[in-house]
Design an enzyme around this catalytic site. Structure first.
Site, short mmCIF file in Angstrom:
data_model
loop_
_atom_site.label_atom_id
_atom_site.label_comp_id
_atom_site.label_asym_id
_atom_site.label_seq_id
_atom_site.Cartn_x
_atom_site.Cartn_y
_atom_site.Cartn_z
N LYS A 52 -28.57 21.60 27.13
CA LYS A 52 -27.62 20.49 27.19
C LYS A 52 -26.74 20.62 28.43
O LYS A 52 -26.51 19.65 29.15
CB LYS A 52 -26.76 20.46 25.91
CG LYS A 52 -27.53 19.98 24.69
CD LYS A 52 -26.78 20.16 23.38
CE LYS A 52 -27.69 19.83 22.19
NZ LYS A 52 -27.09 20.11 20.88
N GLN A 96 -21.97 23.04 18.29
CA GLN A 96 -23.37 23.34 17.98
C GLN A 96 -23.50 23.87 16.54
O GLN A 96 -22.78 24.80 16.16
CB GLN A 96 -23.92 24.37 19.00
CG GLN A 96 -25.39 24.68 18.84
CD GLN A 96 -26.29 23.48 19.14
OE1 GLN A 96 -26.07 22.73 20.10
NE2 GLN A 96 -27.32 23.29 18.33
N ASP A 119 -21.83 13.52 19.26
CA ASP A 119 -22.97 13.76 18.36
C ASP A 119 -23.06 12.67 17.30
O ASP A 119 -24.08 12.54 16.62
CB ASP A 119 -22.82 15.12 17.64
CG ASP A 119 -23.64 16.22 18.30
OD1 ASP A 119 -24.60 15.88 19.03
OD2 ASP A 119 -23.34 17.40 18.07
#
Ligand code: NDP
Length: 292
Positions: A52, A96, A119
């Site tokens: 990412k 994460q 997200d």
């Protein structure tokens, strides 16, 4: 049969984002800035976060990696979230997952400012998405919508069977495909582990989205001729003949189903590569919505 190439499409999206960043720079605007919070040293999480961050660099975003000890307390992590929420130089950030067992994941996700939740896991974003308002759509369903739209897979008035009802894939894609607009206007059936006679449903489907996580579950006898197939599944299957000792399998028996399908996503190289591109897209949107 047309292969929906996620690798190529995600590269195209990254190039589009890169061009927009170049334009922003030319106008003297601050470029989008994404942060990633990584707790602990889990190998898979490190790999995901690493790619990412590298993708951010590629498109010209600023990126910050915040690595925290596995032993961090929930309170200290919440304090870190609060700092990120208040940081005006930051457009979006991700935490994460999975988090260590002693930390309540839901509590952490709820603490993220929905305006920075790239997200798209915060209930405020999920609610906005369901109400057709501007929202950060979770990367995997967002990526599927992009593949359908860019390959012009017909969805309007079609019957779509989504297998799986998780909050990050099955549920959101079923909502998105039933909404008005590109890649939408479908009549959607959501199937799950309690569904009876799944094959009877999938055999009626014009589009099948497989998101259950059981390798090669969808076989040719479950599919009607000409159906479009989206395979979200990713499972490592032991294979000693392979240098890594495993191969990645999707939820679809690819060869036999591809022979009947009009469109199909391969695994790997289908839905998977789209997710990082859509995270970048959400970060760009966060920057643009901040400016507005
Ligand atoms: P979950 O385990 O959260 O959900 C699986 C869903 O499948 C559940 O709704 C479950 O039903 C349903 N299910 C399980 N067994 C059956 C069955 N026999 N028949 C019908 N439905 C069944 O998984 P995720 O949604 O998180 O992920 C699904 C797959 O997609 C995994 O392989 C995952 O690795 C992959 N994935 C891939 C991504 C990508 O980038 N390509 C991103 C995210 C996930 P019930 O609700 O009743 O338990």
């Amino acid at each position: 049969m047309i292969r929906l190439d996620g690798k190529e499409t995600s590269n195209t999206i990254k190039e589009e984002i890169k061009d927009q960043v170049t334009e922003m720079k030319a106008k003297g605007e601050r470029v989008p800035h994404l942060a990633a919070v990584l707790v602990g040293t889990d190998g898979a999480s490190l790999t995901y976060v690493g790619s990412k961050v590298r993708s951010c660099e590629y498109v010209g975003f600023e990126s910050t990696l915040i690595q925290l000890e596995e032993t961090i307390t929930e309170e200290a992590l919440l304090a870190q979230i609060d700092t990120l929420n208040k940081d005006e130089r930051l457009d979006g950030y991700i935490v994460q997952l999975p988090l260590p067992k002693h930390i309540n994941e839901e509590k952490i996700l709820l603490a993220i400012d929905p305006k920075k939740d790239v997200d798209g896991f915060h209930p405020a974003n999920f609610g906005r998405m369901a109400l057709d308002l501007d929202a950060f759509i979770p990367a995997t369903p967002f990526g599927i919508m992009q593949l359908l739209e860019r390959y012009k897979v017909p969805t309007s008035g079609k019957h779509c069977v989504v297998v799986g009802r998780s909050h990050i894939v099955g549920r959101p894609i079923s909502i998105l495909m039933s909404q008005k607009g590109p890649a939408g206007d479908a009549t959607v059936t959501v199937a799950h582990s309690r569904t009876k006679n799944l094959a009877e449903l999938t055999k009626q489907a014009d589009i099948i989205v497989m998101a259950l996580g059981i390798p090669e579950y969808l076989t040719a006898d479950m599919v009607k001729e000409g159906a479009a197939i989206i395979d979200v599944g990713i499972t490592r299957v032991t294979d000693e003949s392979h240098p890594k000792g495993y191969v990645i399998k999707g939820d679809v028996a690819f060869d036999e189903v591809a022979a009947k399908a009009s469109y199909i996503t391969p695994v790997p190289g289908g839905v998977g590569p789209m997710t990082i591109a859509m995270l970048l897209k959400n970060t760009l949107l966060a920057r643009q919505w901040n400016l507005a």
